[in-house]
Design an enzyme around this catalytic site. Structure first.
Site, mmCIF file in Angstrom:
data_model
loop_
_atom_site.group_PDB
_atom_site.id
_atom_site.type_symbol
_atom_site.label_atom_id
_atom_site.label_comp_id
_atom_site.label_asym_id
_atom_site.label_seq_id
_atom_site.Cartn_x
_atom_site.Cartn_y
_atom_site.Cartn_z
ATOM 1 C CG HIS A 114 5.159 54.206 -16.063
ATOM 2 N ND1 HIS A 114 4.447 53.866 -15.081
ATOM 3 C CD2 HIS A 114 4.995 52.760 -16.681
ATOM 4 C CE1 HIS A 114 3.760 52.662 -14.991
ATOM 5 N NE2 HIS A 114 4.175 51.946 -15.959
ATOM 6 C CG HIS A 124 -4.153 50.234 -18.778
ATOM 7 N ND1 HIS A 124 -5.335 49.837 -18.634
ATOM 8 C CD2 HIS A 124 -3.559 49.328 -19.470
ATOM 9 C CE1 HIS A 124 -5.677 48.684 -19.133
ATOM 10 N NE2 HIS A 124 -4.498 48.313 -19.841
ATOM 11 C CE1 TYR A 127 -11.561 50.715 -25.551
ATOM 12 C CE2 TYR A 127 -9.287 52.147 -26.019
ATOM 13 C CZ TYR A 127 -10.698 51.837 -25.355
ATOM 14 O OH TYR A 127 -11.222 52.848 -24.453
ATOM 15 N NE ARG A 128 -9.795 42.144 -23.503
ATOM 16 C CZ ARG A 128 -9.467 42.876 -22.313
ATOM 17 N NH1 ARG A 128 -8.704 44.234 -22.454
ATOM 18 N NH2 ARG A 128 -10.325 42.876 -21.474
ATOM 19 C CG HIS A 158 -14.493 59.261 -14.628
ATOM 20 N ND1 HIS A 158 -15.113 58.185 -14.777
ATOM 21 C CD2 HIS A 158 -13.389 59.084 -13.788
ATOM 22 C CE1 HIS A 158 -14.405 57.320 -13.992
ATOM 23 N NE2 HIS A 158 -13.417 57.926 -13.596
ATOM 24 N NE ARG A 299 9.291 41.029 -28.895
ATOM 25 C CZ ARG A 299 9.911 42.322 -28.575
ATOM 26 N NH1 ARG A 299 8.904 43.354 -28.010
ATOM 27 N NH2 ARG A 299 11.125 42.906 -28.650
#
Lengths: 342, 342
Positions: A114, A124, A127-128, A158, A299
């Protein structure tokens, strides 16, 4: 019975993760957190990230890093986590029923910035990677949320990600760009969250989502569109995710540098604080990661690090016609082909 | 077959709503809105409510009233609505399956006040009435959310509502007080939203919730506790809801008047803005009315009128020990027997 295995099983076997998949992905996720934090500290030039390490009772833990009241970043949070346990939550099992009754492993890095100056966009990234018994998948993406819209900024963001995608497959960018537009949409406002970017989920190289009896039509539809380029190997997907992650600093930092010294007053600040309310609404009402985390004893402070430091709501606000604020709504909060902007 | 009807049906018949039930309840809800708005304008002494009337495409409409930037109320919203349609939403049908396939009617008044002075508590009120085929019920309540806690304020608020409850039945206050404590609880923070008040739902005079195969254990449990005082008639319940609604001004105005001139500085204002974040989290993550409204094409600006005009989030904030801020957490954000405070 004769042993004719269905082709799907064979294909699945050929793309099994390597023996050290978890170590390799979690090491990359940590490196990505390090790299992004260093790059952002350099951009900010004033404040540093503070780290909290935490452990999860059921298995695993993470390190949360926050930069507060910087010269450019009013607040920035970058989380790394690596968790494991006995059962995936129901919301994920609905998508991947093969993972039922299997232990799971998940690791990832996420970030929300921010900035203070309303001309610098909020951004934002996440990655997971998941493993659960016979299944594994990658997910993630990055999206940009400007307060004041600039075509060249949207195009730069982009184009940076399109170049990464095109290196891996020509179909990635068009599919993951539209998936992002659809995911980051506030139905109750009938507005896009920002100018989008990339979003993908359940990428297992098998297109399992559209072959199986899955419930998430958004993911299934986009996986179907990718059907003709399947199968992809674990190594190919990991390489793609690494390239996406490393593209963040070149995608964002030039935009922040270009806008950080633009002068602004109360009008722009008020509009920024108002628009930040949409970020709160999206994250608390729609965002899977946030809701899942809050409902499953994650958390809280790390999960809600994504919320802005200061936010305004105003009943029935409407921008004046023919102002930059109105232009944001008319041009930038609707999906556009930014990669071809000129 | 011989016509031996089960007793439940007989009892249900004996408490059918009168022929003009909808008109009587909606007229009361409108009067309540008028009465509260007048009382709050008098309290504020500076600003007036502005009204927007709106219509709902599927049937019905409402009138939303907002007071902005008053002397005492930084923002206050009071909504009246009266809507009808073909089907209740799934979230409600899960509780009242007898209403499946029936047209429905719903009317109610709701209110949230965000005062400017951090010593004046935020407050919420909502009363509602539903009819759907063979079933009808009342729901509602009021709860107080102080930023700085005062035992005498909490006691006054609870005692006012206890007196209303006791006039109707000795079991109402103890049950509806605990229902309120349980409903307005932020699981992810392990905190109460405030000092509570009253909350009740699905009150049909039949205790249907605990007799039927219903899913909402909270409502079913509290309805069960009321089982020994069932049945109650429609008229009795409507009279109780009217008395609750009319108790709002005497429950709240003396508290606001007592605290409105207390001096405060940045510290108290910052804490107020921070604590307002919990109100946003509750309303967007847990509140049934808000989530239902947003997901079913309600009037977004009226639904989100409950969100505060200015809010702050701060990563890992903890109050200093032995401060009024710490006392709020330790004493006031935990359920207490405020009616017996001394």
């Amino acid at each position: 019975m004769t042993a004719i295995k269905p082709q799907k099983t064979d294909t699945a076997k050929s793309s099994n993760p390597p023996a050290d998949s978890k170590e390799r992905v979690s090491q990359f996720m940590k490196q990505l957190q390090d790299e992004i934090c260093l790059g952002l500290e350099e951009l900010d030039g004033q404040e540093k990230f503070q780290e909290d390490s935490w452990e999860r009772e059921e298995g695993g833990g993470g390190r949360s890093r926050v930069l507060k009241e910087g010269a450019i970043l009013e607040q920035g949070g970058v989380n790394f986590s690596e968790v494991w346990g006995e059962n995936l939550p129901p919301s994920i099992l609905k998508q991947r029923p093969e993972a039922e009754g299997q232990g799971f492993y998940a690791t990832g890095t996420s970030m929300v910035l921010h900035p203070r100056n309303p001309y610098v966009p909020t951004v934002h990234l996440n990655y997971r990677y998941f493993e659960a018994g016979p299944v594994w998948w990658f997910g993630g993406g990055a999206d940009l949320t400007p307060y004041y819209g600039f075509g060249e900024d949207a195009a730069h963001f982009h184009r940076t990600y399109k170049a990464v995608c095109d290196k891996h497959h020509q179909e990635y960018y068009p599919v993951f760009k539209r998936w992002c537009d659809e995911y980051f949409y506030l139905k109750h406002r009938q507005e896009s969250r920002g100018i989008g970017g990339l979003f993908f989920d359940y990428q297992d190289g098998q297109g399992s989502l559209y072959r199986g009896p899955y419930k998430d039509s958004l993911a299934a539809n986009y996986s179907k569109e990718l059907g003709d380029i399947e199968p992809r190997t674990w190594e190919e997907l990991f390489s793609f995710v690494q390239d996406c992650g490393r593209a963040f600093l070149p995608a964002y930092v030039p935009i922040a540098q270009r806008r950080k010294d633009t002068e602004y007053g109360d009008r722009e600040r008020d509009f920024q604080l108002y628009r930040r309310g949409r970020y709160v609404e999206f994250n608390l009402v729609y965002d899977r990661g946030t809701i899942f985390g809050l409902q499953t004893n994650g958390r809280t402070e790390s999960i809600l690090m994504s919320l802005p430091p200061l936010v305004r709501w105003e009943y029935c606000y409407q921008p004046e016609p023919n102002t930059p604020e109105a232009e944001l709504y008319e041009t930038f909060l609707k999906p556009q082909d930014w990669a071809n902007w000129h």
